[in-house]
Design a protein around this motif. Structure first.
Motif, PDB file in Angstrom:
ATOM      1  N   ALA A 166      32.262  52.491  46.257  1.00 11.37           N
ATOM      2  CA  ALA A 166      32.270  51.079  46.191  1.00 11.37           C
ATOM      3  C   ALA A 166      32.074  50.508  44.755  1.00 11.37           C
ATOM      4  CB  ALA A 166      30.869  50.453  46.917  1.00 11.37           C
ATOM      5  N   ASP A 167      31.829  51.509  43.813  1.00  9.85           N
ATOM      6  CA  ASP A 167      31.777  51.349  42.581  1.00  9.85           C
ATOM      7  C   ASP A 167      33.007  51.592  41.783  1.00  9.85           C
ATOM      8  OD1 ASP A 167      31.074  51.320  39.821  1.00  9.85           O
ATOM      9  OD2 ASP A 167      30.171  53.277  39.877  1.00  9.85           O
ATOM     10  N   CYS A 168      33.519  50.589  41.269  1.00  8.18           N
ATOM     11  CA  CYS A 168      35.070  50.646  40.690  1.00  8.18           C
ATOM     12  C   CYS A 168      34.821  51.061  39.114  1.00  8.18           C
ATOM     13  CB  CYS A 168      35.407  49.208  40.764  1.00  8.18           C
ATOM     14  SG  CYS A 168      35.937  48.782  42.400  1.00  8.18           S
ATOM     15  N   CYS A 217      38.436  53.132  44.783  1.00 11.16           N
ATOM     16  CA  CYS A 217      37.510  52.248  44.863  1.00 11.16           C
ATOM     17  C   CYS A 217      37.887  51.251  45.977  1.00 11.16           C
ATOM     18  CB  CYS A 217      37.529  51.418  43.802  1.00 11.16           C
ATOM     19  SG  CYS A 217      36.505  49.881  43.446  1.00 11.16           S
ATOM     20  N   LEU A 233      36.994  48.134  46.645  1.00  9.99           N
ATOM     21  CA  LEU A 233      36.999  46.735  46.226  1.00  9.99           C
ATOM     22  C   LEU A 233      38.399  46.440  45.759  1.00  9.99           C
ATOM     23  CD1 LEU A 233      33.612  46.173  44.075  1.00  9.99           C
ATOM     24  CD2 LEU A 233      34.092  45.336  46.665  1.00  9.99           C
ATOM     25  N   ASP A 248      36.167  42.542  50.017  1.00  8.80           N
ATOM     26  CA  ASP A 248      35.288  42.034  49.003  1.00  8.80           C
ATOM     27  C   ASP A 248      33.938  42.288  48.775  1.00  8.80           C
ATOM     28  OD1 ASP A 248      33.381  40.847  50.999  1.00  8.80           O
ATOM     29  OD2 ASP A 248      34.610  39.010  50.972  1.00  8.80           O
ATOM     30  N   SER A 249      33.297  42.085  47.569  1.00  7.96           N
ATOM     31  CA  SER A 249      32.075  42.828  47.276  1.00  7.96           C
ATOM     32  C   SER A 249      30.892  42.290  48.413  1.00  7.96           C
ATOM     33  CB  SER A 249      31.627  42.142  45.753  1.00  7.96           C
ATOM     34  OG  SER A 249      31.454  40.912  45.797  1.00  7.96           O
ATOM     35  N   ASN A 250      31.015  41.387  49.282  1.00 12.83           N
ATOM     36  CA  ASN A 250      30.124  41.147  50.033  1.00 12.83           C
ATOM     37  C   ASN A 250      29.984  41.886  51.519  1.00 12.83           C
ATOM     38  OD1 ASN A 250      29.080  38.786  48.845  1.00 12.83           O
ATOM     39  ND2 ASN A 250      30.710  37.423  49.274  1.00 12.83           N
TER      40      ASN A 250
END
Length: 749
Positions: free
Chosen positions: A479-481, A487, A489, A522-524
């Motif tokens: 999840a960390d880009c 990644c 996202l 998305d980040s959500n």
């Protein structure tokens, strides 16, 4: 017996007793050190109470069988020097032994060295196709060669040493045919030394030699230098080609009717030539090759076989051509209770497969029987594959056959698995399958209906490549880009859970299973499919798998098990209200900078076109010149407003100069439109092709772009069916590569 010499940091503080005495004789080491440039090891000391010409050996104090140096000392003082290249490995502690008597010795730590220690194993096995007596056997690791000679039964035993567990180990054997003088040389590339420590019994055979040669070919005709290269090369070794090549070797070595072709004097030299092997196969009766293959599969000295230690999870990933990732795969589960299941997926019709079976191991083979046979809807052009009744075959042709393909249903009743090669990552498996084929009444073109009276039972044998879950090292989704590797996202082309709706040529409704989509994460924690219009929740679990939870209750768990450039080989398991299934395919991370428009689609030269590579990964897609076979040459030639399909037909020639060319046929030009979401191509009056852009790159100097594509057709315009555009090609990820037609013109073949 296997010995492990641990690194210095793990050594016990208890040293070997120094200066053992025998009467008034003793050995005393003053110092052990490397010179400043670390080019040689110096051991200084004194032999007390000995006469002139005393034997001195320098040994590893932690394994006295390992000798680094020997000399005759004329005086009581000694100053032994050993060049670094003459060391098998850097010892942590040196023992100086007089007259080969280990009661007359002293030991001391090696100083001024950053790392030391090594590993030792005694390999044993057979040199066999049929056993080859008195073959020379050698292993080279870290530049050091260890040799022995097999006995009259082809059995050998050889102790080898190395400094690291990651070292690749290759066994070579050589013998000479008494009649022809030709060299019978076999090879076994075992993998890492760590694998040797786990199992020290390794035969050197026609099968291991075939595996070695094809592994080199898959690695650009270079021997892998590390385990990563070896594992990657193994994924591109075609299992069927391997067993066929092993059969070729067996015929030459064992059958008096066959010998090495003229111009070749060794097995390795011959089988390393693809053209020579192809010529040999073309001129060999198929019955002889099949008999040799069957003999190999029945010989426990030639195939790895299975014991009771079966992996709980096997990935069955189909082999891909070198430079490509596979596009299909399944999974086999084995429970300790003797039950299991096959999880798979048929992409063209969206059929999920979850088949339970009972299993056991018999004579080194896994035998499975399905609780409920796996039934698949399939298509064929070949009536002979559905019936052996000549009257039915004649009636089919008399009625004009069918317009397209014959629909039939195939039920898999049982499958048996023989492990031929136990690889570093990929196991080569022979699969024997028993199926029943059921064919609905066939509507012939003259209006007649042909009904086949009996279902056809077939037993077939083929090869697949399996990977144990214990050997796979997945690449974690993140999840960390911050580092950009896998990644989640952003946008991906990948597999998603939805339905493709109605099929264009009948009333079939595609089930809600797995199809390619352009997915925005998305980040959500929300994922949205551009084609499916489906929104789902996503997260990364504690082992780096991507978990997607859909509104319909389905859960998709995806993990990366391969990577090649922008492509990720992703294995996905789906748990749905209807049951489980699994699939393997490529995923590609989207590029926001990639714009697929008419300007990009223009060829960079008038001789170039975009070749669709959806099937180029299939083994056999390239000829011996490294060129795609004609069946794989199909693509698109764009202008600013129109596009033509371009199709490569069979090779023509050779001409008077021995050169051949492929003619390319162009269809009529049609229009295309560049939209905000996709490219829409009016491919035929009744067919529309849609391209959803993902990413672009350069591979071997060629422009390449990735898309999710699908095609719809209007059945009324197509063949007079019901009106309306419906799915003809379900969504899939495709690769378009810019190809130069000049590569297929005036080629010496």
């Amino acid at each position: 017996m296997i010995k492990q010499l641990v690194m210095a940091v793990l050594l016990s503080a208890v040293a070997i007793s120094p200066a053992s005495w025998a009467g008034t004789q003793s050995v005393e080491i003053d110092s052990v050190s490397f010179n400043n440039k670390q080019t040689w090891l110096k051991v200084k000391g004194e032999l007390k109470g000995f006469g002139k010409n005393t034997s001195l050996t320098l040994r590893d104090a932690n394994n006295l069988e390992v000798i680094f140096h020997s000399e005759t000392v004329k005086n009581k003082r000694f100053n032994a020097k050993v060049q670094i290249e003459n060391l098998i490995y850097v010892p942590c502690k040196i023992a100086a032994v007089a007259n080969n008597n280990t009661t007359l010795m002293d030991s001391a730590d090696v100083t001024d060295v950053s790392s030391c220690g090594g590993y030792s194993a005694t390999l044993s096995g057979l040199v066999t196709d049929e056993p080859i007596p008195y073959a020379s056997v050698s292993v080279t690791v870290n530049g050091n060669t260890f040799t022995t000679t097999a006995d009259e039964n082809g059995a050998y035993s050889l102790t080898i040493l190395t400094t690291t567990l990651e070292t690749l180990v290759k066994i070579e054997s050589s013998a000479f045919d008494a009649q022809t003088g030709d060299e019978i040389n076999f090879v076994n590339l075992l993998g890492s030394f760590e694998k040797v420590l786990e199992d020290d019994s390794h035969n050197v055979t026609n099968v291991t030699t075939a595996s070695y040669v094809l592994t080199l070919a898959a690695n650009g005709f270079q021997e892998p230098t590390n385990i990563t290269e070896l594992r990657q090369a193994e994924t591109a070794v075609d299992a069927s080609q391997l067993i066929e090549l092993a059969a070729v070797i067996k015929l030459i070595v064992d059958d008096a009717n066959y010998q090495l072709p003229d111009g070749y004097t060794s097995i390795i030299e011959f089988v390393s030539s693809q053209s020579a092997v192809e010529s040999f196969i073309e001129n060999t009766p198929e019955v002889d090759l099949i008999a040799a293959q069957n003999a190999i599969l029945a010989d426990s000295d030639l195939v790895a076989g299975f014991d009771s230690d079966i992996p709980s999870f096997y990935y069955a990933i189909d082999t891909a051509e070198p430079g490509y990732l596979s596009r299909s795969g399944s999974a086999l589960k084995f429970n300790a209770t003797g039950t299991g299941s096959k999880l798979s997926f048929t992409s063209w019709n969206g059929q999920a497969i979850n088949a339970g079976y009972s299993w056991h191991v018999a004579n080194g083979r896994i035998e499975t029987t399905y609780t409920t046979p796996i039934e698949q809807e399939l298509l064929t052009y070949n009536i002979e594959s559905l019936t052996d009744d000549q009257a039915e075959i004649d009636a089919f042709y008399a009625g004009g056959g069918v317009d397209d393909q014959i629909v039939f249903y195939q039920s898999t009743l049982s499958q048996n698995y023989t492990r031929v090669v136990d690889g570093a990552l990929v196991d080569v498996i022979n699969v024997e399958t028993r199926v029943e084929k059921r064919t609905p009444p066939i509507q012939l073109t003259n209006g007649d209906t042909l009904t086949l009276q009996n279902n056809k039972i077939e037993i077939s044998s083929g090869q697949q490549t399996f990977r144990s879950a214990l050997d796979i090292e997945p690449i974690a989704f993140k999840a960390d880009c911050s580092n950009g590797v896998a990644c989640v996202l952003g946008q991906w082309g990948g597999q998603y859970n939805y339905s493709e709706g109605k099929r264009a040529y009948d009333d079939y409704i595609y089930p809600t299973t797995s199809y390619a989509d352009v997915i925005m994460f998305d980040s959500n924690g929300v994922a949205n499919g551009k084609i499916s219009n489906t929104s789902a929740n996503w997260q990364i679990n504690n082992v780096g798998q991507l978990v997607i939870q859909y509104p319909n209750g389905a859960v998709q768990t995806s993990e990366i098990i391969d990577q090649l450039g922008l492509e990720y080989g992703v294995f996905s398991q789906f748990s749905t209200p209807e049951g489980e299934f699994a699939t393997y395919d490529i995923w590609v991370k989207g590029q926001t900078s990639f714009v697929l428009d008419s300007a990009y689609l223009q060829p960079t030269s008038s001789n170039h076109y975009w070749n669709g590579e959806i099937n180029s990964w299939i083994p056999g897609s390239f000829d011996s010149n490294g060129l795609l076979i004609p069946e794989r040459l199909w693509g698109w030639l764009f202008t600013s407003h129109t596009v033509q399909n371009i199709d490569g037909v069979a090779w023509q020639g050779p001409d008077q100069n021995g050169l051949s060319s492929i003619n390319f046929v162009l269809s009529d030009a049609v229009s295309y439109q560049v939209g905000a979401q996709n490219i829409e191509i009016n491919r035929l009056p009744f067919a529309k092709r849609y391209w959803y852009p993902i990413a672009s790159t350069i591979i071997n100097g060629d422009r390449v772009f990735y898309i999710v594509e699908r095609e719809e057709r209007d059945a009324q315009l197509w063949f007079g069916g019901q009106p309306g555009y419906n799915t003809f090609i379900p969504s899939r990820i495709n690769i378009e590569r810019e190809v130069d037609r000049a590569n297929y013109t005036n080629v010496a073949r």
